[in-house]
Design a protein around this motif. Structure first.
Motif, PDB file in Angstrom:
ATOM      1  N   GLU A 279      12.929 -19.139  -9.625  1.00  0.00           N
ATOM      2  CA  GLU A 279      12.167 -19.721  -8.517  1.00  0.00           C
ATOM      3  C   GLU A 279      10.837 -20.309  -9.003  1.00  0.00           C
ATOM      4  O   GLU A 279      10.444 -21.407  -8.593  1.00  0.00           O
ATOM      5  CB  GLU A 279      11.946 -18.676  -7.424  1.00  0.00           C
ATOM      6  CG  GLU A 279      13.233 -18.306  -6.708  1.00  0.00           C
ATOM      7  CD  GLU A 279      13.171 -17.021  -5.904  1.00  0.00           C
ATOM      8  OE1 GLU A 279      14.096 -16.788  -5.113  1.00  0.00           O
ATOM      9  OE2 GLU A 279      12.204 -16.230  -6.068  1.00  0.00           O
ATOM     10  N   ARG A 280      10.159 -19.589  -9.903  1.00  0.00           N
ATOM     11  CA  ARG A 280       8.906 -20.107 -10.468  1.00  0.00           C
ATOM     12  C   ARG A 280       9.166 -21.366 -11.295  1.00  0.00           C
ATOM     13  O   ARG A 280       8.383 -22.321 -11.248  1.00  0.00           O
ATOM     14  CB  ARG A 280       8.217 -19.049 -11.325  1.00  0.00           C
ATOM     15  CG  ARG A 280       7.502 -17.980 -10.537  1.00  0.00           C
ATOM     16  CD  ARG A 280       6.626 -17.093 -11.415  1.00  0.00           C
ATOM     17  NE  ARG A 280       7.335 -16.486 -12.527  1.00  0.00           N
ATOM     18  CZ  ARG A 280       8.025 -15.345 -12.457  1.00  0.00           C
ATOM     19  NH1 ARG A 280       8.102 -14.693 -11.308  1.00  0.00           N
ATOM     20  NH2 ARG A 280       8.630 -14.860 -13.524  1.00  0.00           N
TER      21      ARG A 280
ATOM     22  N   GLU B 139      16.329  -9.220 -10.116  1.00  0.00           N
ATOM     23  CA  GLU B 139      15.163  -9.651  -9.346  1.00  0.00           C
ATOM     24  C   GLU B 139      14.202 -10.427 -10.241  1.00  0.00           C
ATOM     25  O   GLU B 139      13.681 -11.472  -9.840  1.00  0.00           O
ATOM     26  CB  GLU B 139      14.462  -8.436  -8.725  1.00  0.00           C
ATOM     27  CG  GLU B 139      13.090  -8.728  -8.159  1.00  0.00           C
ATOM     28  CD  GLU B 139      13.065  -9.773  -7.063  1.00  0.00           C
ATOM     29  OE1 GLU B 139      12.069 -10.512  -6.973  1.00  0.00           O
ATOM     30  OE2 GLU B 139      14.045  -9.875  -6.306  1.00  0.00           O
TER      31      GLU B 139
ATOM     32  N   ALA C 137      13.274 -14.366  -9.690  1.00  0.00           N
ATOM     33  CA  ALA C 137      11.874 -14.760  -9.519  1.00  0.00           C
ATOM     34  C   ALA C 137      11.469 -15.778 -10.585  1.00  0.00           C
ATOM     35  O   ALA C 137      10.746 -16.740 -10.287  1.00  0.00           O
ATOM     36  CB  ALA C 137      10.970 -13.533  -9.564  1.00  0.00           C
TER      37      ALA C 137
ATOM     38  N   ARG D 114      18.898 -16.347  -2.007  1.00  0.00           N
ATOM     39  CA  ARG D 114      17.863 -16.869  -2.903  1.00  0.00           C
ATOM     40  C   ARG D 114      18.462 -17.776  -3.963  1.00  0.00           C
ATOM     41  O   ARG D 114      17.911 -18.836  -4.259  1.00  0.00           O
ATOM     42  CB  ARG D 114      17.109 -15.717  -3.562  1.00  0.00           C
ATOM     43  CG  ARG D 114      16.169 -15.017  -2.597  1.00  0.00           C
ATOM     44  CD  ARG D 114      15.517 -13.816  -3.212  1.00  0.00           C
ATOM     45  NE  ARG D 114      14.636 -14.172  -4.311  1.00  0.00           N
ATOM     46  CZ  ARG D 114      14.132 -13.271  -5.145  1.00  0.00           C
ATOM     47  NH1 ARG D 114      14.426 -11.986  -5.000  1.00  0.00           N
ATOM     48  NH2 ARG D 114      13.324 -13.648  -6.116  1.00  0.00           N
TER      49      ARG D 114
END
Length: 162
Positions: free
Chosen positions: A47-48, A40, A44, A94
């Motif tokens: 994605e950032r 996770e 994340a 994702r």
């Protein structure tokens, strides 16, 4: 530790972290829960990194360098492979969304004449992660910015319009 030994036990992970394994189990009910938390965090961070690169609006050269620099930093901070977690539908969705975002950017780079248009479909999208992985692992002493210079130069000289 998990990057070097994906099968590392909770006891070994706890010892490496300098805590008792019970401390790890208080936070994570199982080894799978620990791995899910790690994955996770990596997702994340990716994605950032993509958001920060502004792949849709920044000039291609700027966005490309920023993306590569960011992902090299992510690869070094979270050197675990997501392949084990891709069985999870949410993780896969994702990850696929991130890949699509980069593919759209690479299509824009081709349309703007930064990348050659005569390459097989998906070639740049397959090569770029390999270059980033290579520099992340083989040149850990190189700063992410300098490593990005190397990756972008390699990508553009090999795929760029001459």
């Amino acid at each position: 530790m998990l990057a070097a030994d994906p099968g590392a036990s909770i006891a070994n992970i706890a010892a490496e972290a300098g805590v008792d394994r019970r401390t790890v189990y208080r936070r994570f009910a199982s080894r799978e829960d620990l791995l899910a938390a790690i994955y996770e965090c990596r997702l994340a961070a990716v994605e950032r990194a993509i958001d920060d690169a502004r792949l849709r609006e920044a000039p291609v050269a700027v966005a490309l360098h920023r993306y590569v620099e960011n992902i090299i930093a992510v690869n070094r901070a979270w050197p675990v492979d997501l392949a084990r977690m891709l069985a999870d539908d949410d993780v896969r969705a994702r990850r696929d969304a991130s890949v699509r975002e980069v593919d759209v950017f690479l299509e824009r780079a081709t349309a703007e004449g930064v990348l050659r248009s005569d390459l097989p479909q998906g070639w740049a999208g397959a090569l770029l992660p390999q270059l980033m992985h290579l520099v992340s692992r083989q040149s850990p002493e190189t700063t992410p910015a300098r490593a990005a210079d190397l990756v972008v130069e390699t990508l553009l000289r090999g795929l760029g319009v001459s």
